[in-house]
Design an enzyme around this catalytic site. Structure first.
Site, PDB file in Angstrom:
ATOM      1  N   ARG A 181      42.955  28.277   9.577  1.00 33.15           N
ATOM      2  CA  ARG A 181      43.806  28.206   8.383  1.00 33.15           C
ATOM      3  C   ARG A 181      45.081  29.051   8.470  1.00 33.15           C
ATOM      4  O   ARG A 181      45.963  28.940   7.624  1.00 33.15           O
ATOM      5  CB  ARG A 181      42.998  28.594   7.139  1.00 33.15           C
ATOM      6  CG  ARG A 181      42.092  27.455   6.670  1.00 33.15           C
ATOM      7  CD  ARG A 181      41.512  27.747   5.324  1.00 33.15           C
ATOM      8  NE  ARG A 181      40.410  28.701   5.393  1.00 33.15           N
ATOM      9  CZ  ARG A 181      40.077  29.540   4.428  1.00 33.15           C
ATOM     10  NH1 ARG A 181      40.769  29.567   3.300  1.00 33.15           N
ATOM     11  NH2 ARG A 181      39.068  30.365   4.575  1.00 33.15           N
TER      12      ARG A 181
ATOM     13  N   THR B 284      27.858  33.958  14.066  1.00 27.27           N
ATOM     14  CA  THR B 284      27.984  35.422  14.094  1.00 27.27           C
ATOM     15  C   THR B 284      26.816  36.079  14.836  1.00 27.27           C
ATOM     16  O   THR B 284      26.998  37.104  15.496  1.00 27.27           O
ATOM     17  CB  THR B 284      28.065  35.986  12.659  1.00 27.27           C
ATOM     18  OG1 THR B 284      26.960  35.469  11.904  1.00 27.27           O
ATOM     19  CG2 THR B 284      29.368  35.586  11.974  1.00 27.27           C
TER      20      THR B 284
ATOM     21  N   GLY C 287      36.886  41.543  12.828  1.00 30.21           N
ATOM     22  CA  GLY C 287      38.260  41.838  13.227  1.00 30.21           C
ATOM     23  C   GLY C 287      39.293  41.387  12.216  1.00 30.21           C
ATOM     24  O   GLY C 287      40.446  41.796  12.285  1.00 30.21           O
TER      25      GLY C 287
ATOM     26  N   GLY D  29      27.569  34.653   1.846  1.00 34.88           N
ATOM     27  CA  GLY D  29      26.122  34.797   1.922  1.00 34.88           C
ATOM     28  C   GLY D  29      25.632  35.608   0.727  1.00 34.88           C
ATOM     29  O   GLY D  29      26.196  36.645   0.393  1.00 34.88           O
TER      30      GLY D  29
ATOM     31  N   GLU E 244      23.009  31.939   3.298  1.00 36.23           N
ATOM     32  CA  GLU E 244      24.388  31.443   3.364  1.00 36.23           C
ATOM     33  C   GLU E 244      24.635  30.422   2.257  1.00 36.23           C
ATOM     34  O   GLU E 244      23.728  29.664   1.875  1.00 36.23           O
ATOM     35  CB  GLU E 244      24.651  30.808   4.742  1.00 36.23           C
ATOM     36  CG  GLU E 244      24.636  31.812   5.877  1.00 36.23           C
ATOM     37  CD  GLU E 244      25.608  32.959   5.653  1.00 36.23           C
ATOM     38  OE1 GLU E 244      26.813  32.698   5.414  1.00 36.23           O
ATOM     39  OE2 GLU E 244      25.172  34.129   5.690  1.00 36.23           O
TER      40      GLU E 244
ATOM     41  N   ASN F 203      87.152  65.125  12.346  1.00 35.83           N
ATOM     42  CA  ASN F 203      87.317  64.041  11.390  1.00 35.83           C
ATOM     43  C   ASN F 203      87.682  62.786  12.167  1.00 35.83           C
ATOM     44  O   ASN F 203      88.683  62.763  12.874  1.00 35.83           O
ATOM     45  CB  ASN F 203      88.418  64.398  10.382  1.00 35.83           C
ATOM     46  CG  ASN F 203      88.358  63.476   9.176  1.00 35.83           C
ATOM     47  OD1 ASN F 203      88.298  62.255   9.344  1.00 35.83           O
ATOM     48  ND2 ASN F 203      88.349  64.045   7.995  1.00 35.83           N
TER      49      ASN F 203
ATOM     50  N   GLY G 229      97.381  57.843  14.322  1.00 35.22           N
ATOM     51  CA  GLY G 229      96.765  56.566  13.968  1.00 35.22           C
ATOM     52  C   GLY G 229      97.244  55.453  14.884  1.00 35.22           C
ATOM     53  O   GLY G 229      98.389  55.443  15.325  1.00 35.22           O
TER      54      GLY G 229
HETATM   55  C1  UD1 Z   1      29.866  35.546   7.210  1.00 35.27           C
HETATM   56  C2  UD1 Z   1      28.428  35.802   6.809  1.00 35.27           C
HETATM   57  C3  UD1 Z   1      28.336  35.746   5.288  1.00 35.27           C
HETATM   58  C4  UD1 Z   1      29.301  36.715   4.659  1.00 35.27           C
HETATM   59  C5  UD1 Z   1      30.700  36.456   5.157  1.00 35.27           C
HETATM   60  C6  UD1 Z   1      31.643  37.508   4.666  1.00 35.27           C
HETATM   61  C7  UD1 Z   1      27.099  34.942   8.641  1.00 35.27           C
HETATM   62  C8  UD1 Z   1      26.247  33.831   9.099  1.00 35.27           C
HETATM   63  N1  UD1 Z   1      27.578  34.821   7.411  1.00 35.27           N
HETATM   64  O1  UD1 Z   1      30.174  34.227   6.836  1.00 35.27           O
HETATM   65  O2  UD1 Z   1      27.005  36.043   4.868  1.00 35.27           O
HETATM   66  O3  UD1 Z   1      29.248  36.593   3.238  1.00 35.27           O
HETATM   67  O4  UD1 Z   1      30.742  36.476   6.592  1.00 35.27           O
HETATM   68  O5  UD1 Z   1      32.955  37.152   4.983  1.00 35.27           O
HETATM   69  O6  UD1 Z   1      27.289  35.889   9.360  1.00 35.27           O
HETATM   70  N2  UD1 Z   1      32.895  35.083  14.474  1.00 35.27           N
HETATM   71  C9  UD1 Z   1      32.766  35.194  15.844  1.00 35.27           C
HETATM   72  N3  UD1 Z   1      32.060  34.246  16.512  1.00 35.27           N
HETATM   73  C10 UD1 Z   1      31.458  33.204  15.884  1.00 35.27           C
HETATM   74  C11 UD1 Z   1      31.590  33.104  14.483  1.00 35.27           C
HETATM   75  C12 UD1 Z   1      32.320  34.061  13.803  1.00 35.27           C
HETATM   76  O7  UD1 Z   1      33.305  36.122  16.443  1.00 35.27           O
HETATM   77  O8  UD1 Z   1      30.821  32.405  16.574  1.00 35.27           O
HETATM   78  C13 UD1 Z   1      33.660  36.119  13.752  1.00 35.27           C
HETATM   79  C14 UD1 Z   1      34.828  35.547  13.000  1.00 35.27           C
HETATM   80  O9  UD1 Z   1      35.994  35.563  13.819  1.00 35.27           O
HETATM   81  C15 UD1 Z   1      34.956  36.542  11.859  1.00 35.27           C
HETATM   82  C16 UD1 Z   1      33.522  36.989  11.614  1.00 35.27           C
HETATM   83  O10 UD1 Z   1      32.822  36.685  12.793  1.00 35.27           O
HETATM   84  O11 UD1 Z   1      35.709  37.663  12.221  1.00 35.27           O
HETATM   85  C17 UD1 Z   1      32.889  36.273  10.434  1.00 35.27           C
HETATM   86  O12 UD1 Z   1      32.914  34.899  10.688  1.00 35.27           O
HETATM   87  P1  UD1 Z   1      33.130  33.849   9.539  1.00 35.27           P
HETATM   88  O13 UD1 Z   1      33.113  32.495  10.085  1.00 35.27           O
HETATM   89  O14 UD1 Z   1      34.268  34.247   8.701  1.00 35.27           O
HETATM   90  O15 UD1 Z   1      31.772  34.082   8.722  1.00 35.27           O
HETATM   91  P2  UD1 Z   1      31.312  33.279   7.469  1.00 35.27           P
HETATM   92  O16 UD1 Z   1      30.650  32.052   7.906  1.00 35.27           O
HETATM   93  O17 UD1 Z   1      32.423  33.185   6.533  1.00 35.27           O
END
Ligand code: UD1
Ligand code: CA
Length: 465
Positions: free
Chosen positions: A8, A79, A101, A137, A155, A382, A428
């Site tokens: 996004r 995650t 991050g 979540g 979730e 000056n 000048g």
């Molecule tokens: C996650 C949580 C959710 C929480 C929310 C808060 C899980 C399953 N869910 O959801 O409970 O309320 O964050 O914002 O953890 N990332 C990776 N690798 C991946 C997937 C994600 O590095 O394979 C990183 C993303 O870059 C990001 C962070 O993990 O920095 C969170 O990922 P995101 O997809 O935003 O998590 P949500 O599904 O929104």
């Protein structure tokens, strides 16, 4: 975790490298980690991994016994899968703090409190209650009591209608003993609505293993806010700026409007500093006691001594060489100070004056429309309106030296290398290409010629038809 794509943002740049307060989002997060007395930080990269890792080149890896490690997550399967990649880098006796991050404004104090709740033996979750918890979540507890035991994180996409009504959400941040984390990660599966390995599933394993799960609930939404879009990035930028402005005002700095203040670096201020609206500070800036900064200035990498005044609309950037503005000096409005500018006490730099790599001794003045480049200017000189140093011959730069108390008239060209003797005067309109003696008047321009009773040509009458 810094492997996600950030679709996004609609940008070529990996999401975690977008700038907030002049630094990459991810660098805010790593910087916070360094303030937890952590042994190491493990950055999980994926999308744009090379670029993300290279962004740390300037970082002193291994400073104060803190080491920064990178692991790759390819492809990105959730995650839980992300954190699995970090397992080999985690010591068994460690407490692991999991951060995102793209969540840059969590404070070290909040994380210390979370680590204290973990106490090396519990699973501690950072949570917050939202009026609209859509997408997050949910924290599922045994009963509706606010302190009831936590049973699971569900979730949004997997939640029942009743669970979706829960307002307490998981922030994405937890503190967990490494030995437990490793055991639970090995038990994850991806049988859920998104077909992902959810880190959040470890909560139910903790409950099954009899490990206490505690929620550390905070109320400051900015601390858990993530950046997914340019709109959210701008919102967090303002939150960061307000936080920084407030901290400065608590030290006594008078910021005329904290909503129109931007600091993209560090700002150290003495007592009674005043900053008008729409100023941007970058890099390392120091403002001495009683310094006043007018509206609409951009000020970077500069030390401004006590009592100096920067009038509105100035651009001052010392880059790596720095700029020094002396005690009681005045600069602007509409002045430009470039790298290597050193202004002594009480120096005046006026409107449309540019100074680069030049030292102006105490009391020197260049009040209007002038250029000083590679110049050494003595005390009380000056320097007239419209005068310039011609410091560049097309191949090399040369110095101009102007002795103390010299007076450079208006519209002069000082062709460097050249020295104007102390106490001398340059008429000048002069183009000065040879050194001038002390105390002398030098005029180097066409002599004025006067022809009395000059008759201008008259227009001839057109020939008769
Ligand atoms: C996650 C949580 C959710 C929480 C929310 C808060 C899980 C399953 N869910 O959801 O409970 O309320 O964050 O914002 O953890 N990332 C990776 N690798 C991946 C997937 C994600 O590095 O394979 C990183 C993303 O870059 C990001 C962070 O993990 O920095 C969170 O990922 P995101 O997809 O935003 O998590 P949500 O599904 O929104
Ligand atoms: Ca998210």
């Amino acid at each position: 975790m810094a492997a996600g794509k950030g679709t996004r943002m609609k940008s070529r740049l990996p999401k975690v490298l977008h700038q907030l307060g002049g630094r990459a989002l991810l660098h805010h997060v790593v910087d916070t980690a360094t303030r937890l007395n952590a042994r190491s930080a493990v950055v999980i990269t994926g999308h744009g991994a090379m670029e993300v890792e290279a962004s740390f080149d300037h970082f002193t890896l291994g400073m104060n016994g803190f080491s920064l490690k990178f692991v790759r997550q390819e492809p990105q399967l959730g995650t839980g899968h992300a954190v699995q990649q970090a397992v080999p880098a985690l010591a068994d006796d460690a407490v692991v703090v999991i951060l995102s991050g793209d969540v840059p404004l969590t404070t070290a104090d909040t994380l210390q409190a979370l680590i204290a709740r973990c106490a090396g033996e519990r699973l501690a979750l950072l949570t917050i209650a939202f009026d609209d918890p859509t997408g997050y979540g949910r924290i599922v507890r045994a009963t509706a009591a606010p302190d009831a035991p936590v049973l699971a994180i569900v979730e949004h996409k997997d939640a029942s209608e009743a669970q979706r009504a829960i307002r307490e959400i998981y922030s994405g941040i937890m503190a967990v003993p490494a030995r437990w984390l490793k055991a639970w990660l090995s038990r994850l599966d991806n049988r859920n609505a998104q077909g992902e390995y959810y880190l959040t599933d470890i909560v139910k394993f903790a409950v099954a293993d009899g490990v206490p799960v505690v929620a550390h609930r905070i109320t400051d939404a900015a601390q858990v806010a993530g950046v997914n879009s340019p709109v959210q990035l701008a919102e967090l930028e303002r939150a960061l700026q307000l936080r920084q402005a407030r901290a400065l005002m608590e030290q006594g700095v008078r910021i005329h409007d904290p909503a129109r203040f931007d600091l993209r670096g560090t700002l150290r201020c003495g007592q009674d500093v005043e900053i008008d609206v729409n100023c941007v500070f970058e890099g390392a800036v120091e403002l001495g006691e009683g310094v006043r900064i007018g509206a609409n200035c951009v000020i970077a990498n500069v030390r401004i001594a006590a009592g100096a005044v920067i009038q509105p609309f100035c651009h001052i950037d010392g880059e790596s060489a720095g700029v020094d503005v002396g005690e009681g000096a005045t600069v602007g409005p509409f002045a430009r100070l470039r790298p290597g500018t050193r202004l002594g006490r009480g120096v005046h730099i006026g409107n449309f004056v540019e100074v680069k790599n030049s030292a102006l001794a105490d009391g020197a003045k260049a009040n209007h429309l002038a250029y000083l480049g590679d110049a050494t200017v003595g005390e009380r000189v000056n320097y007239g309106a419209g005068s310039i140093t011609a410091n560049y011959d097309g191949a090399n730069k040369h110095r101009t030296v102007i002795g103390a108390d010299a007076h450079i008239g208006s519209n002069c060209v000082l062709v460097a290398p050249v020295t104007v003797g102390a106490g001398g005067t340059i008429g000048g309109g002069s183009t000065v290409s040879k050194d001038t003696p002390e105390g002398a008047l030098v005029v180097a321009r066409g002599r004025q010629v006067t022809i009395a009773n000059w008759k201008r040509p008259v227009k001839k009458a057109p020939p008769a038809q």
